[in-house]
Motif scaffolding. Structure first.
Motif, PDB file in Angstrom:
ATOM      1  N   ALA A 122       3.911  -5.863   2.965  1.00 45.05           N
ATOM      2  CA  ALA A 122       3.352  -4.267   3.148  1.00 45.05           C
ATOM      3  C   ALA A 122       2.288  -3.816   1.933  1.00 45.05           C
ATOM      4  O   ALA A 122       1.269  -3.750   2.146  1.00 45.05           O
ATOM      5  CB  ALA A 122       4.384  -3.658   4.146  1.00 45.05           C
ATOM      6  N   GLY A 123       3.449  -4.153   1.238  1.00 45.49           N
ATOM      7  CA  GLY A 123       2.023  -4.193  -0.139  1.00 45.49           C
ATOM      8  C   GLY A 123       1.026  -4.582  -0.811  1.00 45.49           C
ATOM      9  O   GLY A 123      -0.350  -4.371  -0.995  1.00 45.49           O
ATOM     10  N   GLU A 125      -0.828  -6.186   2.194  1.00 46.33           N
ATOM     11  CA  GLU A 125      -1.865  -5.868   2.944  1.00 46.33           C
ATOM     12  C   GLU A 125      -2.189  -4.089   1.924  1.00 46.33           C
ATOM     13  O   GLU A 125      -3.696  -4.095   2.874  1.00 46.33           O
ATOM     14  CB  GLU A 125      -0.818  -5.012   4.910  1.00 46.33           C
ATOM     15  N   ALA A 126      -1.623  -2.840   2.263  1.00 40.71           N
ATOM     16  CA  ALA A 126      -2.402  -1.678   1.172  1.00 40.71           C
ATOM     17  C   ALA A 126      -3.231  -2.485   0.411  1.00 40.71           C
ATOM     18  O   ALA A 126      -4.498  -1.862   0.762  1.00 40.71           O
ATOM     19  CB  ALA A 126      -0.854  -0.987   0.924  1.00 40.71           C
ATOM     20  N   SER A 127      -2.633  -3.554  -0.596  1.00 40.64           N
ATOM     21  CA  SER A 127      -4.002  -3.221  -1.130  1.00 40.64           C
ATOM     22  C   SER A 127      -5.264  -4.679  -0.329  1.00 40.64           C
ATOM     23  O   SER A 127      -6.421  -3.535  -0.942  1.00 40.64           O
ATOM     24  CB  SER A 127      -3.283  -4.417  -2.546  1.00 40.64           C
ATOM     25  N   ARG A 129      -6.275  -3.723   2.310  1.00 38.88           N
ATOM     26  CA  ARG A 129      -7.513  -2.443   3.105  1.00 38.88           C
ATOM     27  C   ARG A 129      -8.242  -1.407   1.589  1.00 38.88           C
ATOM     28  O   ARG A 129      -8.860  -1.392   2.279  1.00 38.88           O
ATOM     29  CB  ARG A 129      -6.376  -1.427   3.813  1.00 38.88           C
ATOM     30  N   ARG A 130      -7.520  -1.602   0.352  1.00 37.79           N
ATOM     31  CA  ARG A 130      -7.692  -0.718   0.137  1.00 37.79           C
ATOM     32  C   ARG A 130      -9.021  -1.139  -0.097  1.00 37.79           C
ATOM     33  O   ARG A 130      -9.904  -0.952  -0.810  1.00 37.79           O
ATOM     34  CB  ARG A 130      -6.835  -0.138  -1.536  1.00 37.79           C
ATOM     35  N   TRP A 133     -12.238  -1.319   1.682  1.00 41.95           N
ATOM     36  CA  TRP A 133     -12.354  -0.493   1.392  1.00 41.95           C
ATOM     37  C   TRP A 133     -13.435   0.781   0.530  1.00 41.95           C
ATOM     38  O   TRP A 133     -14.489   1.155   1.023  1.00 41.95           O
ATOM     39  CB  TRP A 133     -11.463   0.823   2.062  1.00 41.95           C
ATOM     40  N   PRO A 146      -8.066   0.434  10.746  1.00 43.81           N
ATOM     41  CA  PRO A 146      -7.670   1.453  11.277  1.00 43.81           C
ATOM     42  C   PRO A 146      -5.859   0.640  11.603  1.00 43.81           C
ATOM     43  O   PRO A 146      -4.773   0.977  11.108  1.00 43.81           O
ATOM     44  CB  PRO A 146      -7.620   2.897  10.584  1.00 43.81           C
ATOM     45  N   ASP A 193      -6.258  -5.650  -6.702  1.00 48.85           N
ATOM     46  CA  ASP A 193      -6.112  -4.663  -7.568  1.00 48.85           C
ATOM     47  C   ASP A 193      -7.094  -4.283  -8.750  1.00 48.85           C
ATOM     48  O   ASP A 193      -7.139  -2.952  -9.003  1.00 48.85           O
ATOM     49  CB  ASP A 193      -4.443  -3.902  -7.480  1.00 48.85           C
ATOM     50  N   PRO A 215      -7.532   4.328   0.923  1.00 49.37           N
ATOM     51  CA  PRO A 215      -6.266   4.513   1.227  1.00 49.37           C
ATOM     52  C   PRO A 215      -5.498   3.622   0.297  1.00 49.37           C
ATOM     53  O   PRO A 215      -5.295   2.801  -0.449  1.00 49.37           O
ATOM     54  CB  PRO A 215      -7.027   3.664   2.263  1.00 49.37           C
ATOM     55  N   GLY A 216      -4.265   4.601   0.201  1.00 43.95           N
ATOM     56  CA  GLY A 216      -3.576   3.812  -1.161  1.00 43.95           C
ATOM     57  C   GLY A 216      -2.650   2.361  -0.347  1.00 43.95           C
ATOM     58  O   GLY A 216      -2.089   2.782   1.158  1.00 43.95           O
TER      59      GLY A 216
END
Length: 216
Positions: A122-123, A125-127, A129-130, A133, A146, A193, A215-216
């Motif tokens: 999950a972490g 994927e968030a990175s 995606r950010r 973006w 999304p 990051d 998004p974060g």
């Protein structure tokens, strides 16, 4: 177990689970494809660390990926369009004489343990995606939809995230050689990051507005 495999050195990194389109025009690689079609459909892909894809004389990394041919189309004049899929990681133990094409003795690398994977994935994927973006604000790469759902077991999802991250070939190779899902995802987060921080600086300096709403 060590076994012989046809090899296709490239200027890009192939991850397991990733798609590899190839325009094959060199006679030696046309011969490689023909032999694969008559045999096990598999060949190895390694990153060219220095040199060119054409003509040989390159410096190659020793960790790569087995690719399995899914489709071949003839383009005329012997040229081929090949679509293959990354299957598993390998380490090159030794290079063999390149007649009629590159060959090597390789060994499969072990798969990854999936312990603690949901939070780690999950972490990561968030990175990813950010970063995408932010880069979409520079019109470099499109953002991930999304509602995109990444399916598979934890190891497969991890490799798909690596492939989605718009990183340099050197950074992608770092991910490929990483052992263990948790360590690989930690490296993916670090790389994404760091690049996201650079892109945010570019946007703040005069690029499109809205970076602080990513998004974060």
């Amino acid at each position: 177990m060590i076994y012989e495999l046809p090899m296709f050195p490239l200027g890009t990194v192939l991850f397991p689970e990733a798609c590899l389109p190839l325009h094959v025009f060199e006679p030696r690689y046309q011969a490689l494809v023909a032999d694969c079609l008559g045999g096990g459909l598999e060949f190895g892909v390694v990153l060219i660390a220095r040199g060119s894809e054409v003509g040989g004389g390159d410096l190659r990394t020793d960790v790569g990926t087995v690719a399995r041919i899914a489709n071949v189309a003839e383009l005329g004049d012997g040229r081929l369009l090949v679509v293959a899929t990354g299957v598993r990681r390998i380490r090159v133990e030794s290079w063999l004489p390149e007649d009629p094409y590159p060959r090597a003795e390789v060994a499969d690398l072990a798969g990854d343990a999936a312990a603690g994977s949901p939070m780690v994935l999950a972490g990561a994927e968030a990175s990813v995606r950010r970063l995408r973006w932010l880069l979409s604000e520079l019109e470099d790469v499109p953002a991930l939809p999304p509602d995109l759902r990444i399916d598979g077991d934890p190891d497969e999802i991890g490799w798909q995230l690596c492939d989605m991250a718009p990183l340099t070939a050197a950074d992608q190779q770092r991910l490929l050689v990483s052992d263990g899902l948790a360590g690989r995802m930690a490296a993916l987060i670090e790389l994404c990051d760091a690049m996201a921080s650079d892109v945010t600086g570019l946007l703040a300096a005069g690029g499109p507005s809205g970076a602080d709403a990513a998004p974060g």
